[in-house]
Structure formats: structure tokens, C-alpha cells
Design an enzyme around this catalytic site. Structure first.
Site, mmCIF file in Angstrom:
data_model
loop_
_atom_site.group_PDB
_atom_site.id
_atom_site.type_symbol
_atom_site.label_atom_id
_atom_site.label_comp_id
_atom_site.label_asym_id
_atom_site.label_seq_id
_atom_site.Cartn_x
_atom_site.Cartn_y
_atom_site.Cartn_z
ATOM 1 N N HIS A 1 35.095 70.353 24.809
ATOM 2 C CA HIS A 1 36.341 70.835 25.398
ATOM 3 C C HIS A 1 37.541 70.556 24.497
ATOM 4 O O HIS A 1 38.677 70.870 24.853
ATOM 5 C CB HIS A 1 36.545 70.173 26.770
ATOM 6 C CG HIS A 1 37.518 70.873 27.655
ATOM 7 N ND1 HIS A 1 38.688 70.286 28.105
ATOM 8 C CD2 HIS A 1 37.501 72.131 28.184
ATOM 9 C CE1 HIS A 1 39.339 71.136 28.870
ATOM 10 N NE2 HIS A 1 38.657 72.260 28.938
ATOM 11 N N LYS B 1 40.314 70.756 21.441
ATOM 12 C CA LYS B 1 41.025 71.802 20.699
ATOM 13 C C LYS B 1 41.751 71.121 19.542
ATOM 14 O O LYS B 1 42.819 70.513 19.727
ATOM 15 C CB LYS B 1 42.037 72.550 21.565
ATOM 16 C CG LYS B 1 41.413 73.375 22.700
ATOM 17 C CD LYS B 1 41.274 72.600 23.972
ATOM 18 C CE LYS B 1 40.771 73.475 25.099
ATOM 19 N NZ LYS B 1 40.492 72.701 26.326
ATOM 20 N N ASP C 1 43.653 70.625 5.238
ATOM 21 C CA ASP C 1 43.799 69.856 4.000
ATOM 22 C C ASP C 1 43.959 68.361 4.236
ATOM 23 O O ASP C 1 44.526 67.654 3.388
ATOM 24 C CB ASP C 1 44.993 70.374 3.180
ATOM 25 C CG ASP C 1 44.729 71.741 2.555
ATOM 26 O OD1 ASP C 1 43.546 72.098 2.408
ATOM 27 O OD2 ASP C 1 45.702 72.443 2.245
ATOM 28 N N HIS D 1 48.044 74.905 32.624
ATOM 29 C CA HIS D 1 46.856 74.521 31.880
ATOM 30 C C HIS D 1 47.089 73.256 31.054
ATOM 31 O O HIS D 1 46.196 72.795 30.345
ATOM 32 C CB HIS D 1 46.425 75.668 30.949
ATOM 33 C CG HIS D 1 45.028 75.550 30.444
ATOM 34 N ND1 HIS D 1 44.722 75.166 29.151
ATOM 35 C CD2 HIS D 1 43.837 75.763 31.061
ATOM 36 C CE1 HIS D 1 43.410 75.149 28.985
ATOM 37 N NE2 HIS D 1 42.853 75.512 30.123
ATOM 38 N N LYS E 1 47.790 69.326 29.776
ATOM 39 C CA LYS E 1 47.217 68.003 30.017
ATOM 40 C C LYS E 1 48.116 67.002 29.293
ATOM 41 O O LYS E 1 47.809 66.526 28.197
ATOM 42 C CB LYS E 1 45.786 67.899 29.479
ATOM 43 C CG LYS E 1 44.844 69.013 29.992
ATOM 44 C CD LYS E 1 44.762 70.164 29.022
ATOM 45 C CE LYS E 1 43.637 71.133 29.315
ATOM 46 N NZ LYS E 1 43.601 71.717 30.617
ATOM 47 N N ASP F 1 58.335 56.157 30.820
ATOM 48 C CA ASP F 1 59.553 55.499 30.367
ATOM 49 C C ASP F 1 60.156 56.247 29.172
ATOM 50 O O ASP F 1 60.258 57.464 29.206
ATOM 51 C CB ASP F 1 59.272 54.031 30.077
ATOM 52 C CG ASP F 1 58.848 53.276 31.353
ATOM 53 O OD1 ASP F 1 59.135 53.787 32.453
ATOM 54 O OD2 ASP F 1 58.224 52.204 31.249
#
Length: 414
Positions: free
Chosen positions: A113, A115, A120, A291, A293, A298
Site C-alpha cells: 500500500h 506510495k 537519484d 483520502h 493519511k 502542537d
């Protein structure tokens, strides 16, 4: 594989595909030596085709290109799409490919899952944005609200090491790792952010991301905002959210009000009473599917990544987040979340809470027992050694018969 906090990084928050895809495309076009890309979803739409062009160009100019996609999330790529890449030298991998059974995909559990894009060894992108047009705001009402972070600095080395290990890449030469050119590239990009790369696997790092959320909630003194697409976390995280609110921390949770999957909202609503009664402010984002996450705490702490706060991400999927200590990035992300709260969110107050009937109480008891024991239940689910299947370059067709030159038998006899 364990990583430490790295100092001296530069960060850029990227909101939705509108900001993410141009930055990734530009980075790929400037790549000189190596490029690694992992994604859950790669669709053959305008976004996927644009990525294909960039990867193909990079490979044709000699960049070492490696791509890893999930066999469940990206099952429909055409042979033409993949073959043209592998023919150009791209190393193209599927995570846990499985044959269809009665027309259904069977690799439901333990998905890749993550991404991540690494260029380089000096530039990385980490977040929740897949490669599909639905992450662009012009996609319409179903466009997803999502986030990623662009990173330059020492932590990119950790991310690159991790991705290469996950892909089973060949050992790299010294000029790629720790060589003078790489050190100069990193040192010429000083930043102030402390960044830690964290991941979840099904081996020695089963709950690392969740532990960072728990630690963040325990240490919070003033304010926490969590925005999470699929919110159905473990019991410990729910308890720490309430504990933080009850000791005076303002805890705000943003979940989907217009979910891409209706069951998502049903699950989250079962937790509303427990959270609101404990002082947590719950908001539903209603402009389009959420979508993201992400979270802030603080003035210093923030996280961006691929991990939802649900049983799949916390107990089964392979995930990756970055944990960030940086005032400027915290404020940038916080400003975006505050704007969402003011313009596009509806607070779940007492009037919007599910009725407190005996049936709701029964469901709540079942839900909380499920959440308390799910990590152990997950251990019973299929835990095979995940396979990486590499797509082979297309076989070159043999020369057509009419193009062949037959030997001159008569001449041979003479």
C-alpha cells in the site's frame, strides 16, 4: 532494518495530484542515474500514460528505472503498457500477483500500500497519492482529497535503501552510495527539518506507525488534528485520543463525510459516541472523498504517509510514513487542515450521534472487542511469503519467412 532521525532535510507539502504529479514528473525528467517507484494503484488513464512517457524517456536516456506495483491494486495494466517499458530496460515488478479465481481477485490481504518515489538518492516523495486521475481536482465530485511530501536531504538515503531492499535491487556501485557526488548533492540542500522514515511490515515492524501515533497522543500538550480516510483504528489509539482530550488537549478528528465506499462511514460512525463522549471533536469532510493519511500535534510534530488508521493498514498492509519535527511544515499542514475544517467539514455534535439504543450498544460492544483483538486475529490470516513477479521484456519476433535469405545450395555444391 531500522532507521534513526535525520536532521537537515527540506520539505514541501503537496496537496492532491494537481501539485504532486507535476513535481514527480519534473523530477523524473531530471533524473540522471536511478529512479525507484512504488505504488498501490497505477491506472492506464491520462495520469498513468503521462507517467509511462516519463519512465520510458528516463530509461531510454540510461537512467536505471525500477517500478513496483501491487498485484491487487493495479491488476489491469495492458501488455502494451508494461512491455514497452520493459523493452526499454525498466525493471517492472508486481507485488503478490495472483491468478483470478472465478473472475475474482484473491490477493485481498497483505497488500503493498506504499506510495514512494526516489530519484537519484537525493529526492523522495512519500504520501498517500496513487497514480490515477481521480487524485486530480478536475476529476469531478469523486476526486480524492490527498497529500504527499517532497523530501530533500539525508533521510532520502534511508528511503532509497528501504525501497531497493523491498524491490530486491542489485547492489549499487559506490558512486551511487556515499560517493562524492552524492554527498555534495545532499550537503548543498541544507534544511532544518528532522525526519524519520517509518514503515509497517508483517515481520519485525508490525506496529511501528501505530506506536508513533500513540506516542504523539500521549505527549500532546495543546492540540492534535488527525485526518484519515479509513478510520477504524485499534482500541489503544481510540483510548489515547480520549485520554488526551480529557487532560485538556484539543483533539480534532476529520473523517470522510462523502466516502468512496459507504461501509467506511458506517464503521467510523460506530465510534462517534465513544469519541465525542470523551471530548474528541469529530468532523466529517463533505466536499469530496477524503483520502489523506496525515496528522499534526502542537507546533512541531506531523506525519504524512500511506497508512490509514484501520485494520488493514495497521495489521496487514505494507505501509510507509514520514514523521516530521519542523515548525514550518507543521504550520503549513495545519493551515491546510484548518481551512478544510472551516470550509468543508461538518462537526458531529450530540444531535448527529447515532441513537443510544440497545442495538447500538450491542454493536459498539462487538466493535470494541473486534478492535481490541484484531491484531491477533490478523495473525491467523494468510501470511505467505509475498512474491515479487518481474515482468520480462517482450520476446522479439523471429524474422518473417519472406525476409529470410536461404542458402544457395547449388552454389555450395560447386
Amino acid at each position: 532494518m531500522n532507521f534513526s532521525w535525520r536532521e537537515g532535510n527540506q520539505l514541501r507539502l503537496l496537496v492532491n495530484g494537481d501539485e504532486f504529479y507535476p513535481r514527480v514528473s519534473g523530477a523524473i525528467q531530471r533524473a540522471e542515474r536511478s529512479l525507484q517507484l512504488e505504488t498501490f494503484i497505477l491506472f492506464e488513464d491520462e495520469v498513468g500514460k503521462a507517467l509511462h512517457r516519463d519512465l520510458l524517456d528516463a530509461a531510454q536516456r540510461g537512467v536505471r528505472v525500477e517500478v513496483l506495483v501491487d498485484g491487487y491494486g493495479s491488476p489491469d495494466l495492458s501488455d502494451e503498457y508494461v512491455n514497452s517499458l520493459t523493452e526499454a530496460g525498466v525493471r517492472f515488478l508486481y507485488y503478490d500477483p495472483r491468478p483470478l479465481v472465478l473472475g475474482m481477485r484473491t490477493n485481498v490481504f497483505r497488500r503493498l500500500h506504499r506510495k514512494i518515489v526516489v530519484i537519484d538518492d537525493v529526492l523522495a516523495f512519500v504520501g498517500g497519492i496513487n497514480f490515477s486521475a481521480e487524485h486530480n481536482t478536475d476529476y469531478g465530485p469523486e476526486a480524492k482529497q490527498d497529500y504527499a511530501v517532497e523530501i530533500k536531504g539525508p533521510v532520502v538515503i534511508d528511503i532509497a535503501r528501504y525501497v531497493r531492499d523491498a524491490m530486491g535491487s542489485e547492489p549499487v556501485t559506490r558512486r551511487w552510495w556515499g560517493g562524492r557526488g552524492q554527498r555534495m548533492a545532499v550537503n548543498n540542500m541544507p534544511g532544518e527539518a528532522q525526519v524519520l522514515f517509518v514503515f509497517r511490515d508483517n515481520d519485525a515492524h508490525r506496529d511501528d506507525i501505530e506506536q508513533h501515533y500513540l506516542d504523539m497522543l500521549r505527549k500532546a500538550k495543546q492540540d492534535v488534528i488527525i485526518a484519515n480516510a479509513y478510520f477504524f483504528p485499534g482500541y489503544r489509539l481510540l483510548r489515547e485520543m480520549r485520554n488526551a482530550a480529557q487532560r485538556g488537549v484539543r483533539v480534532r478528528l476529520i473523517v470522510q463525510g462523502e466516502p468512496d465506499m459507504p461501509i467506511v462511514k458506517v464503521g467510523a460512525e460506530m465510534l462517534y459516541n465513544y469519541l465525542v463522549d470523551g471530548g474528541v471533536e469529530v468532523y466529517e469532510y463533505c466536499r469530496r472523498p477524503l483520502h489523506g493519511k496525515i496528522a499534526v500535534q502542537d507546533q512541531h510534530w506531523a506525519t504524512v504517509g500511506s497508512s490509514n488508521l484501520d485494520p488493514l493498514s495497521l495489521s496487514l498492509n505494507l505501509e510507509a510514513n514520514v514523521i516530521i519535527h519542523d515548525r514550518q511544515f507543521n504550520q503549513t499542514l495545519r493551515d491546510n487542515l484548518e481551512q478544510l475544517l472551516q470550509a468543508d467539514c461538518v462537526r458531529v455534535d450530540e444531535e448527529k450521534l447515532p441513537p443510544r439504543t440497545w442495538w447500538h450498544l450491542t454493536k459498539s460492544v462487538i466493535v470494541f472487542h473486534f478492535l481490541r483483538h484484531f491484531p491477533a486475529i490478523a495473525g491467523w490470516l494468510p501470511a505467505h511469503t509475498p512474491l515479487l513477479a518481474q515482468a520480462s521484456p517482450p520476446v522479439q519476433p523471429e524474422m518473417e519467412t519472406q525476409d529470410r535469405v536461404e542458402p544457395d545450395n547449388e552454389g555450395a555444391k560447386s
